[in-house]
Motif scaffolding. Structure first.
Motif, short mmCIF file in Angstrom:
data_model
loop_
_atom_site.label_atom_id
_atom_site.label_comp_id
_atom_site.label_asym_id
_atom_site.label_seq_id
_atom_site.Cartn_x
_atom_site.Cartn_y
_atom_site.Cartn_z
N GLU A 11 97.65 31.44 -9.66
CA GLU A 11 98.36 30.93 -9.57
C GLU A 11 97.96 29.73 -10.57
O GLU A 11 97.05 29.63 -11.02
CB GLU A 11 98.19 30.38 -7.77
N LYS A 12 98.88 28.53 -11.04
CA LYS A 12 99.04 27.28 -12.55
C LYS A 12 99.57 26.38 -11.28
O LYS A 12 100.38 26.08 -10.87
CB LYS A 12 99.55 28.01 -13.06
N SER A 13 98.40 25.28 -10.68
CA SER A 13 98.37 24.05 -10.25
C SER A 13 97.65 22.97 -10.59
O SER A 13 96.31 22.43 -10.51
CB SER A 13 98.67 23.89 -8.67
#
Length: 190
Positions: A11-13
């Motif tokens: 995930e990328k946030s």
């Protein structure tokens, strides 16, 4: 304790990542300079890390380069600069830009970073002086000092780092400060 992590980017946030390492998901905070250079989701990534343990949290910070991690470690040693502030500085300025700001004693560039006030910027310049010098060489020639003065003047007038740097590239190498400022302003007005 944890010096490096390799796994699948799950995930990328911004500014946080989730990296799957053989079924265990590690949350890693990264500066935006590293974030923009990450591979796509589902691909393997290797990050150099810095592990921070506090009473209320354990946080893992990740970096794509040795220079970023070393600079982060220098920053967190400075009184009043915690890991989040150091991450913000590295998100707002590259290591080379920070080294240049320190070598030229340009507090205006540091104040532009969110969370950095005038006093903190001055403390950073004082504490980092001579420690980031290996990243770039300070200008030593008369032309180099004139270029630095011209850039400082453009920044003081409200131009961005990018605009000031572009204007400097168009100037002759041996230009004086006052003529250089005039020529740079003409170039920026176009």
């Amino acid at each position: 304790m944890i010096g490096r992590i390799t796994g699948t980017l799950a995930e990328k946030s911004p500014p946080q990542l989730l990296i799957d390492v053989n079924g265990v998901g590690y949350e890693v905070d990264v500066p935006m300079s590293s974030f923009y250079n990450l591979p796509a989701l589902g691909e393997r990534v290797t990050l150099l890390t810095h592990f921070v343990v506090r009473e209320d949290a354990q946080v893992l910070f990740g970096f794509l380069t040795h220079d970023e991690r070393a600079t982060f470690r220098l920053l967190v040693k400075i009184s009043g600069v915690g890991p989040r502030t150091a991450l913000s500085i590295l998100s707002g300025l590259s290591v080379n830009d920070l080294a240049q700001a320190v070598s030229l004693q340009e507090s205006a560039r540091l104040v532009k970073v969110p969370g950095i006030g005038k006093k903190t910027a001055e403390r950073l310049l004082l504490e980092l002086k001579g420690k980031l010098g290996d990243a770039i060489a300070a200008p030593t020639s008369i032309a180099g000092n004139a270029q630095g003065d011209i850039q400082q003047a453009l920044l003081a007038l409200g131009y961005s780092d990018r605009e000031a740097t572009a204007a400097l590239k168009a100037l002759p190498a041996d230009v004086g400060v006052s003529d250089g400022i005039k020529l740079a302003l003409r170039a920026l007005a176009k």
